[in-house]
Design a protein around this motif. Structure first.
Motif, mmCIF file in Angstrom:
data_model
loop_
_atom_site.group_PDB
_atom_site.id
_atom_site.type_symbol
_atom_site.label_atom_id
_atom_site.label_comp_id
_atom_site.label_asym_id
_atom_site.label_seq_id
_atom_site.Cartn_x
_atom_site.Cartn_y
_atom_site.Cartn_z
ATOM 1 N N SER A 1 0.835 -1.200 0.000
ATOM 2 C CA SER A 1 0.000 0.000 0.000
ATOM 3 C C SER A 1 0.871 1.252 0.000
ATOM 4 N N ASP A 2 0.567 2.187 -0.857
ATOM 5 C CA ASP A 2 1.259 3.464 -0.835
ATOM 6 C C ASP A 2 0.806 4.307 0.352
ATOM 7 N N VAL A 3 -0.309 3.905 0.973
ATOM 8 C CA VAL A 3 -0.897 4.667 2.069
ATOM 9 C C VAL A 3 -0.234 4.354 3.401
ATOM 10 N N PHE A 4 -0.079 3.071 3.743
ATOM 11 C CA PHE A 4 0.329 2.724 5.107
ATOM 12 C C PHE A 4 1.548 1.824 5.220
ATOM 13 N N ASP A 5 2.215 1.490 4.123
ATOM 14 C CA ASP A 5 3.436 0.692 4.242
ATOM 15 C C ASP A 5 4.490 1.421 5.077
ATOM 16 N N THR A 6 5.355 0.664 5.725
ATOM 17 C CA THR A 6 6.473 1.234 6.466
ATOM 18 C C THR A 6 7.571 1.570 5.466
ATOM 19 N N LYS A 7 7.775 2.846 5.213
ATOM 20 C CA LYS A 7 8.698 3.284 4.169
ATOM 21 C C LYS A 7 9.956 3.915 4.772
ATOM 22 N N ASN A 8 10.936 4.112 3.910
ATOM 23 C CA ASN A 8 12.175 4.762 4.328
ATOM 24 C C ASN A 8 11.980 6.276 4.282
ATOM 25 N N VAL A 9 11.231 6.763 5.259
ATOM 26 C CA VAL A 9 10.946 8.193 5.399
ATOM 27 C C VAL A 9 11.133 8.559 6.869
ATOM 28 N N PRO A 10 11.226 9.836 7.204
ATOM 29 C CA PRO A 10 11.269 10.217 8.625
ATOM 30 C C PRO A 10 10.000 9.746 9.335
ATOM 31 N N HIS A 11 10.187 9.191 10.518
ATOM 32 C CA HIS A 11 9.048 8.647 11.258
ATOM 33 C C HIS A 11 8.809 9.436 12.542
ATOM 34 N N GLY A 12 7.534 9.623 12.837
ATOM 35 C CA GLY A 12 7.150 10.204 14.108
ATOM 36 C C GLY A 12 7.113 9.126 15.186
ATOM 37 N N ALA A 13 6.509 9.453 16.317
ATOM 38 C CA ALA A 13 6.439 8.520 17.436
ATOM 39 C C ALA A 13 5.002 8.412 17.913
ATOM 40 N N VAL A 14 4.607 7.204 18.326
ATOM 41 C CA VAL A 14 3.297 6.986 18.939
ATOM 42 C C VAL A 14 3.533 6.563 20.383
ATOM 43 N N ALA A 15 3.020 7.347 21.313
ATOM 44 C CA ALA A 15 3.228 7.081 22.736
ATOM 45 C C ALA A 15 1.931 6.648 23.401
ATOM 46 N N SER A 16 2.062 5.729 24.336
ATOM 47 C CA SER A 16 0.946 5.341 25.197
ATOM 48 C C SER A 16 0.974 6.265 26.411
ATOM 49 N N VAL A 17 -0.058 7.078 26.555
ATOM 50 C CA VAL A 17 -0.065 8.159 27.544
ATOM 51 C C VAL A 17 -1.183 7.936 28.561
ATOM 52 N N HIS A 18 -0.852 8.023 29.829
ATOM 53 C CA HIS A 18 -1.858 7.911 30.891
ATOM 54 C C HIS A 18 -2.120 9.290 31.492
ATOM 55 N N TYR A 19 -3.364 9.570 31.759
ATOM 56 C CA TYR A 19 -3.762 10.869 32.307
ATOM 57 C C TYR A 19 -4.856 10.669 33.341
ATOM 58 N N ASN A 20 -5.019 11.630 34.217
ATOM 59 C CA ASN A 20 -6.069 11.566 35.229
ATOM 60 C C ASN A 20 -7.361 12.137 34.675
ATOM 61 N N SER A 21 -8.419 11.347 34.752
ATOM 62 C CA SER A 21 -9.732 11.796 34.294
ATOM 63 C C SER A 21 -10.568 12.209 35.491
ATOM 64 N N THR A 22 -10.760 13.495 35.643
ATOM 65 C CA THR A 22 -11.627 13.968 36.728
ATOM 66 C C THR A 22 -13.080 13.604 36.440
ATOM 67 N N ALA A 23 -13.437 13.523 35.146
ATOM 68 C CA ALA A 23 -14.815 13.205 34.782
ATOM 69 C C ALA A 23 -15.184 11.772 35.132
ATOM 70 N N LEU A 24 -14.200 10.855 35.056
ATOM 71 C CA LEU A 24 -14.476 9.441 35.292
ATOM 72 C C LEU A 24 -13.841 8.915 36.577
ATOM 73 N N GLY A 25 -13.114 9.762 37.277
ATOM 74 C CA GLY A 25 -12.609 9.406 38.599
ATOM 75 C C GLY A 25 -11.484 8.390 38.614
ATOM 76 N N GLY A 26 -10.589 8.440 37.637
ATOM 77 C CA GLY A 26 -9.483 7.497 37.628
ATOM 78 C C GLY A 26 -8.505 7.786 36.508
ATOM 79 N N ILE A 27 -7.551 6.882 36.326
ATOM 80 C CA ILE A 27 -6.505 7.043 35.315
ATOM 81 C C ILE A 27 -6.962 6.398 34.008
ATOM 82 N N ARG A 28 -6.805 7.129 32.937
ATOM 83 C CA ARG A 28 -7.190 6.649 31.606
ATOM 84 C C ARG A 28 -5.965 6.652 30.682
#
Length: 425
Positions: free
Chosen positions: A141-168
């Motif tokens: 796929s020209d859309v989503f193949d892993t190519k030899n281009v500069p790559h960004g980063a995807v991080a798994s981020v935890h945050y406090n949800s005051t609306a739901l009363g816990g960590i999301r």
């Protein structure tokens, strides 16, 4: 940090599955020796150049082995479709070849003597709101193949949800060069569907690679992409919090009733992102889109806060009733009328509409929600919006949603006519 009950049950299930499979994978010791022979060497999944994919699993004493998929692999899974059986070889390895498959990312698991297991030979996984699948990527796929281009980063981020009363948890994509620079970026909030969780857009959806390729080709502006958990139960439940009664047995933001996710989104997610990332915080640099359930949530959030989003995308979705069926025409649909009444002030706010650069819909012609999309587009036209509506080929699958993202993202944060006056298609 204590794991919530659903995660504890998941961990217990993994232990039980491992205990159940261990006897299947074991081989009897060779005659006259104290040690068992080495397990056969094999690859799974094996993706051939012609895009045929072979799945394999070692289960010498198993009687049946099936391959299951949540509808990702063409012809595998789905209601009323018997899962395909694998064939056992002399070495105890079961296998079956499928395809050629379209370029894509495909989730799957094995069912060995009725016990569901991931592919132990494959380190790639994709989480949903209730389980974990192995993941096979078929390139081409020209859309989503892993190519030899500069790559960004995807991080798994935890945050406090005051609306739901816990960590999301949410996943956040930052473009190439973000870590070493000082620039501020526009922000795009990307929501998942009913069967998924915040991991899905970056795993099976390949969102990070799609953005990498678009940015490298000069087709999209560098942007930060925030992928939150749209569910507030299951894997999306807040650690330490209680699942809201309104979402215990349903999908947040779909059907009547309060939307606890929308509260978390506006009160916690957006402020967290704007405090912790170098994002531009004006309306013209903020976008939101979602697929299926996330498309309905996108409409709920954006219409209630139309002054905050200049770009809105709805993939395979619209105003979905609580039963998830296609909504009736807006001139006689009770649910659509209730949604319209609830959002009437925003729908008829001419000043807010003037700042809306893009209102974009796309749904497959074979998608069960195509009627919902068409009716929603007509309702919005009635209130003076001019949405862009593209009916694609295909159905309610990731084969379409990756393409929708690749078509939508290049239109973001670009000079263009307002969607309140642009011609619809």
């Amino acid at each position: 940090m204590h794991a919530p009950a659903p995660l504890k049950r998941l961990a217990l299930g993994v232990l039980l599955i491992g205990s159940a499979i261990a006897p299947l994978a074991a081989q009897p010791p060779a005659q006259g020796r104290g040690a068992a022979p080495a397990a056969p060497t094999f690859i799974s999944p094996e993706v051939a150049a012609d895009r045929r994919v072979t799945f394999r699993v070692l289960a010498p004493t198993a009687e049946t082995v099936e391959l299951r998929s949540p509808g990702d692999i063409p012809g595998v899974g789905g209601r009323g479709v018997a899962p395909p059986q694998l064939t056992k070889g002399a070495d105890g390895v079961w296998q079956r070849t499928f395809g050629p498959l379209p370029a894509g990312a495909y989730r799957y698991v094995f069912t060995v003597n009725g016990v569901t297991v991931v592919d132990a030979r494959n380190p790639m996984t994709s989480q949903t709101n209730t389980t974990v699948y192995s993941l096979a990527v078929v390139p081409g796929s020209d859309v989503f193949d892993t190519k030899n281009v500069p790559h960004g980063a995807v991080a798994s981020v935890h945050y406090n949800s005051t609306a739901l009363g816990g960590i999301r948890r949410m996943h956040v994509y930052t473009p190439p060069g973000y870590e070493g620079g000082r620039d501020r970026y526009p922000v795009f909030y990307l929501l998942h569907g009913a069967g998924d969780v915040d991991d899905s857009w970056s795993s099976v959806g390949r969102a990070g690679f799609i953005l990498d390729n678009l940015i490298a080709a000069g087709k999209a502006k560098p942007m930060i992409v925030v992928m939150p958990a749209g569910h507030v139960n299951g894997a999306g439940a807040a650690l330490g919090g209680q699942v809201p009664a309104a979402a215990a047995n349903g999908m947040p933001g779909v059907g009547a009733g309060p939307d606890p996710f929308a509260s978390d989104f506006m009160n916690d997610i957006v402020p967290y992102v704007e405090k912790n990332y170098r994002v531009l915080t004006d309306r013209q640099n903020r976008a939101i889109a979602g697929l299926s359930m996330g498309g309905n949530q996108t409409l709920n959030i954006s219409m209630a806060h139309l002054d905050k989003f200049a770009y809105i995308g709805v993939f395979s979705s619209g105003i979905i009733s609580g039963g998830r069926g296609a909504a009736a025409p807006p001139d006689n649909a009770p649910f659509a009328e209730a949604w319209e009444k609830q959002n009437l002030t925003a729908l008829d706010n001419a000043a807010a509409k003037r700042g809306l650069n893009l209102l974009w819909f796309s749904t497959g012609k074979d998608d069960g929600l195509i009627g919902t999309t068409r009716n929603t587009v007509e309702l919005l036209k009635k209130h003076g919006f001019k949405p862009v509506f593209l009916e694609s080929e295909g159905a309610h699958t990731w084969l379409n949603w990756r393409d929708y993202l690749s078509a939508f993202a290049p239109q973001l944060f670009q000079p263009q006519r307002s969607s309140s006056t642009a011609a619809s298609r």
